[in-house]
Write a protein that holds these residues in place. Structure first.
Motif, PDB file in Angstrom:
ATOM      1  N   THR A  39       8.765   7.115   3.976  1.00 45.15           N
ATOM      2  CA  THR A  39       9.912   6.286   4.355  1.00 45.15           C
ATOM      3  C   THR A  39      11.048   6.408   3.337  1.00 45.15           C
ATOM      4  O   THR A  39      12.084   5.766   3.497  1.00 45.15           O
ATOM      5  CB  THR A  39       9.508   4.806   4.473  1.00 45.15           C
ATOM      6  N   ILE A  40      10.874   7.202   2.318  1.00 42.11           N
ATOM      7  CA  ILE A  40      11.878   7.306   1.258  1.00 42.11           C
ATOM      8  C   ILE A  40      13.149   7.966   1.804  1.00 42.11           C
ATOM      9  O   ILE A  40      13.092   8.945   2.547  1.00 42.11           O
ATOM     10  CB  ILE A  40      11.310   8.100   0.055  1.00 42.11           C
ATOM     11  N   PHE A  59       0.798  -1.227   0.000  1.00 45.25           N
ATOM     12  CA  PHE A  59       0.000   0.000   0.000  1.00 45.25           C
ATOM     13  C   PHE A  59       0.832   1.279   0.000  1.00 45.25           C
ATOM     14  O   PHE A  59       0.285   2.367  -0.106  1.00 45.25           O
ATOM     15  CB  PHE A  59      -0.949   0.004   1.204  1.00 45.25           C
ATOM     16  N   GLY A  60       2.139   1.155   0.139  1.00 44.07           N
ATOM     17  CA  GLY A  60       3.013   2.305   0.010  1.00 44.07           C
ATOM     18  C   GLY A  60       3.128   3.168   1.258  1.00 44.07           C
ATOM     19  O   GLY A  60       2.232   3.211   2.087  1.00 44.07           O
ATOM     20  N   GLY A 107       7.143   4.677  -8.308  1.00 44.68           N
ATOM     21  CA  GLY A 107       5.909   4.876  -7.562  1.00 44.68           C
ATOM     22  C   GLY A 107       5.570   3.791  -6.565  1.00 44.68           C
ATOM     23  O   GLY A 107       4.680   3.978  -5.724  1.00 44.68           O
ATOM     24  N   MET A 108       6.271   2.660  -6.631  1.00 48.71           N
ATOM     25  CA  MET A 108       5.969   1.560  -5.718  1.00 48.71           C
ATOM     26  C   MET A 108       6.163   1.956  -4.263  1.00 48.71           C
ATOM     27  O   MET A 108       5.391   1.560  -3.401  1.00 48.71           O
ATOM     28  CB  MET A 108       6.844   0.347  -6.045  1.00 48.71           C
ATOM     29  N   ARG A 109       7.201   2.749  -3.989  1.00 48.92           N
ATOM     30  CA  ARG A 109       7.441   3.176  -2.612  1.00 48.92           C
ATOM     31  C   ARG A 109       6.327   4.100  -2.121  1.00 48.92           C
ATOM     32  O   ARG A 109       5.955   4.083  -0.955  1.00 48.92           O
ATOM     33  CB  ARG A 109       8.788   3.899  -2.533  1.00 48.92           C
ATOM     34  N   MET A 110       5.770   4.880  -3.052  1.00 52.46           N
ATOM     35  CA  MET A 110       4.753   5.857  -2.675  1.00 52.46           C
ATOM     36  C   MET A 110       3.359   5.244  -2.570  1.00 52.46           C
ATOM     37  O   MET A 110       2.641   5.462  -1.591  1.00 52.46           O
ATOM     38  CB  MET A 110       4.720   6.988  -3.699  1.00 52.46           C
ATOM     39  N   MET A 111       2.968   4.457  -3.577  1.00 53.37           N
ATOM     40  CA  MET A 111       1.599   3.970  -3.661  1.00 53.37           C
ATOM     41  C   MET A 111       1.459   2.478  -3.363  1.00 53.37           C
ATOM     42  O   MET A 111       0.346   1.992  -3.153  1.00 53.37           O
ATOM     43  CB  MET A 111       1.034   4.243  -5.061  1.00 53.37           C
ATOM     44  N   THR A 163      -1.217   7.311   3.528  1.00 50.94           N
ATOM     45  CA  THR A 163      -1.071   8.332   2.485  1.00 50.94           C
ATOM     46  C   THR A 163      -1.503   7.838   1.108  1.00 50.94           C
ATOM     47  O   THR A 163      -2.284   8.503   0.411  1.00 50.94           O
ATOM     48  CB  THR A 163       0.395   8.808   2.415  1.00 50.94           C
ATOM     49  N   GLY A 164      -0.989   6.672   0.693  1.00 49.55           N
ATOM     50  CA  GLY A 164      -1.315   6.163  -0.641  1.00 49.55           C
ATOM     51  C   GLY A 164      -2.801   5.973  -0.843  1.00 49.55           C
ATOM     52  O   GLY A 164      -3.367   6.379  -1.866  1.00 49.55           O
ATOM     53  N   SER A 165      -3.462   5.391   0.142  1.00 58.28           N
ATOM     54  CA  SER A 165      -4.903   5.159   0.053  1.00 58.28           C
ATOM     55  C   SER A 165      -5.670   6.480   0.002  1.00 58.28           C
ATOM     56  O   SER A 165      -6.663   6.618  -0.714  1.00 58.28           O
ATOM     57  CB  SER A 165      -5.384   4.340   1.254  1.00 58.28           C
ATOM     58  N   THR A 166      -5.199   7.476   0.765  1.00 60.32           N
ATOM     59  CA  THR A 166      -5.866   8.777   0.779  1.00 60.32           C
ATOM     60  C   THR A 166      -5.753   9.462  -0.575  1.00 60.32           C
ATOM     61  O   THR A 166      -6.707  10.085  -1.056  1.00 60.32           O
ATOM     62  CB  THR A 166      -5.252   9.682   1.864  1.00 60.32           C
ATOM     63  N   ILE A 167      -4.589   9.337  -1.216  1.00 61.23           N
ATOM     64  CA  ILE A 167      -4.399   9.922  -2.550  1.00 61.23           C
ATOM     65  C   ILE A 167      -5.380   9.303  -3.544  1.00 61.23           C
ATOM     66  O   ILE A 167      -5.972   9.999  -4.377  1.00 61.23           O
ATOM     67  CB  ILE A 167      -2.947   9.718  -3.016  1.00 61.23           C
TER      68      ILE A 167
END
Length: 280
Positions: free
Chosen positions: A134-135, A129-130, A196-200, A252-256
């Motif tokens: 954490t990046i 889910f990203g 985008g894998m790290r983000m989403m 965050t990812g789910s909210t986006i």
């Protein structure tokens, strides 16, 4: 209200938040630029398929104790897979979505088997889910640099991408190397998916590719305007989603994704009301 302002001030003052927001904005911009072509070519779920391949690669690489999993392993494997999907679709009876489904589910299954057998202590939810916050600084710099490269290549090949998107047969007839430019789209998409894998996460990455383009297609008619507006919607939804997730203390990812969905619904309702007003 004062509490919210204080929270936002603290939020934007943190260096890791600033790094995440800059990286995420560039990634969303790249995804939106490619999204219009992928949606129109009926390859909108390729992001989802490639992200599953990335997850499988991540699992195997982690089991083998590879240090730089994302860029040393996942990126080349996902690019090769993108080309493989094109080859399967062009030269066999297995087309588009079926090819994506076969490869993505197989990669996801292999990845989970490897994780299960090796007992790795990876936080699977982060990869599913990203969590862009954490990046690391190094990954953030690499992400921005690769995103800029993707944007420049898209702009440079824009007219050829436009041609193969709308009428590949005509493009071939006038001498455009459609296979090559389909490959360009595939490579750029693979890079965006890995970034985008790290983000989403692997389950949500296709949202930032599909939603902005679908939203802009309901507003604009020309391909150029769709691409530009999709990029604007993508970045705005990313920032609104990131801030909302922080204030509400939710992922965050789910909210986006939810913000993108709400915008799509609102634009659809606006178009419906506007069309009814015109008919009356």
């Amino acid at each position: 209200m004062g509490y919210v302002l204080e929270e936002l001030e603290l939020f934007f003052s943190l260096s890791f938040i600033q790094r995440a927001l800059v990286s995420g904005a560039f990634i969303c911009l790249c995804a939106a630029l490619l999204g219009a072509s992928l949606v129109l070519k009926r390859y909108s779920m390729i992001g989802d398929g490639l992200s599953h391949v990335g997850f499988g690669t991540l699992a195997v690489a982690t089991a083998l104790d590879v240090n730089d999993v994302t860029f040393q392993v996942s990126l080349p494997v996902v690019i090769i897979t993108a080309f493989l999907l094109l080859r399967i679709s062009d030269n066999s009876k297995i087309k588009g979505d079926s090819a994506i489904a076969i490869i993505s589910t197989t990669a996801l299954a292999i990845g989970y088997i490897v994780m299960y057998k090796h007992g790795t202590n990876i936080d699977v939810s982060n990869y599913m889910f990203g969590n862009i916050f954490t990046i690391t600084e190094r990954d953030g710099i690499i992400s921005v640099v690769l995103a800029i490269v993707v944007i420049l290549l898209f702009v440079f090949f824009y007219h050829k991408i436009f041609a193969v998107t709308f009428d590949e047969t005509f493009a071939r007839a006038v001498g455009i190397k459609a296979g090559f430019y389909n490959g360009v789209i595939a490579v750029l998409t693979a890079v965006v998916v890995v970034l985008g894998m790290r983000m989403m996460g692997t389950l949500l990455i296709s949202a930032i590719i599909i939603f902005p383009s679908l939203i802009s297609m309901k507003v604009c008619k020309s391909f150029k305007n769709v691409v530009i507006l999709a990029a604007i919607f993508a970045v705005i939804c990313f920032f609104v989603g990131s801030v909302s997730a922080h204030l509400l203390d939710i992922p965050t990812g789910s909210t986006i994704v939810v913000i993108n969905t709400l915008v799509l619904i609102l634009v659809s309702i606006f178009n419906l009301v506007k069309s009814r007003v015109r008919t009356e």
